[in-house]
Design a protein around this motif. Structure first.
Motif, short mmCIF file in Angstrom:
data_model
loop_
_atom_site.label_atom_id
_atom_site.label_comp_id
_atom_site.label_asym_id
_atom_site.label_seq_id
_atom_site.Cartn_x
_atom_site.Cartn_y
_atom_site.Cartn_z
N TYR A 111 -11.02 5.15 -1.45
CA TYR A 111 -10.99 4.67 -2.83
C TYR A 111 -12.00 3.55 -3.09
CZ TYR A 111 -6.66 7.33 -3.19
OH TYR A 111 -5.74 8.34 -3.18
N SER A 118 -2.37 0.02 -5.90
CA SER A 118 -2.23 -0.31 -7.32
C SER A 118 -2.67 -1.75 -7.59
CB SER A 118 -0.79 -0.08 -7.78
OG SER A 118 0.11 -0.90 -7.06
N LEU A 137 1.33 2.16 -1.43
CA LEU A 137 1.21 2.38 -2.88
C LEU A 137 1.08 1.07 -3.63
CD1 LEU A 137 3.85 5.23 -3.31
CD2 LEU A 137 1.36 5.45 -3.23
N TYR A 138 1.84 0.07 -3.19
CA TYR A 138 1.76 -1.25 -3.81
C TYR A 138 0.35 -1.82 -3.65
CZ TYR A 138 2.54 -6.26 -4.54
OH TYR A 138 2.45 -7.56 -4.98
N PHE A 150 -6.55 -2.38 -7.59
CA PHE A 150 -7.29 -2.02 -8.81
C PHE A 150 -7.16 -3.11 -9.87
CE2 PHE A 150 -7.34 2.21 -6.95
CZ PHE A 150 -8.61 2.64 -7.30
#
Length: 295
Positions: free
Chosen positions: A180, A77, A73-74, A80
């Motif tokens: 992504y 994020s 998750l780090y 981006f």
């Protein structure tokens, strides 16, 4: 090829704070807090040792998987924010003329940033995740030794668990980056024109497109359109059924099974379309960067 490799390496040097130094500091703080908790009596070694006696392998598996999820998750994020910052950094620090003087095209420069976001930058986070797993397992095994339940056989099982979980984290990161990729490329392409405002603009853009579809084609509301359903689909990494099945079973964790399950559940057609889209928007951004006067 050497020039391209140097460009990719430059991205790590310029953003090592977010991808290397910061994570290492976090690991150091967590490790120090864990050691301090045991040394000052905040954690009862007898109680925690008893826990490792009741379900030793499951504790190791869930603990390292939790670390892996947190670092994943780090990474997503931070990537981006990197795309919003890195693709506009040359313009912001007035080094555009210097980089334009190199025998490298604007397209190759922007592609090097995207390649860095897919390889060397996630690689540093993965290395930090492996380090955090080593420290976690080390503290846990020392607790077992204090409790008198640590054995050579247990240590061998722990090493096996570490390898299985490390493999699963690697595959999840790789699939997540591919899934992504178009979103990261879109943020980077927008950042080439507007800088750090790329993230709010890229978040607003899908809502505007969905609203336009609702106005022109009808529907219940702007968030009940084909566009919005597609965005929701591409916003979530496919959820392999093995993960949920394993949590409710007493079987040892298998990173190979999870990796196989995840790869099989991926929509590889969408991954391919996303890769083509990413290259296309980066090309358009490079043409803008090459032609606009203030660059």
């Amino acid at each position: 090829m050497k020039a391209f490799t140097a460009l990719v390496h430059r991205e790590l040097i310029e953003h090592r704070g977010a991808f290397l130094i910061g994570p290492l500091i976090l690991v150091g703080v967590l490790f120090g807090a864990t050691i301090l908790a045991f040394t000052v009596g905040r954690v009862d070694a007898r109680f925690s040792g008893a826990l490792f006696t009741v379900a030793p392998l499951r504790v190791f598996e869930v603990g390292f998987l939790g670390f892996g999820l947190g670092w994943s998750l780090y990474l997503i994020s931070v990537l981006f924010f990197y795309c919003a910052d890195g693709f506009a950094a040359d313009k912001r620090n007035n080094s555009m003329l210097f980089w334009k003087s190199m025998p490298v095209t604007d397209f190759k420069m922007l592609i090097s940033k995207l390649v860095a976001a897919l390889t060397i930058l996630p690689g540093t986070i993965y290395g930090v995740a492996l380090l955090s797993g080593v420290l976690l397992f080390g503290v846990a095994f020392m607790t077992m030794l204090i409790n008198g339940t640590g054995t050579i056989a247990t240590l061998g099982s722990i090493v096996g668990i570490y390898g299985q979980v490390a493999l699963s984290i690697l595959v999840v990161l790789a699939c997540g980056l591919l899934w992504y990729l178009p979103a990261m490329a879109l943020v980077g392409a927008i950042a080439t024109a507007v800088g750090r405002w790329a993230i709010p603009i890229s978040l607003l853009l899908p809502a505007l497109v969905s609203t336009l579809e609702w106005v022109t084609l009808g529907g219940l509301h702007p968030f009940a359109t084909h566009t919005w359903r597609f965005i929701e689909y591409r916003s979530a990494l496919p959820d392999p059924p093995y993960a949920e099945d394993w949590l409710t079973s007493d079987q040892p964790f298998s990173g190979v099974t999870l990796a196989t399950d995840l790869v099989a559940s991926m929509d590889w057609t969408q991954v391919g379309i996303g890769a083509v889209f990413a290259v296309a928007v980066i090309y358009l951004a490079s043409e803008y960067r090459r032609r606009v006067n203030d660059n």
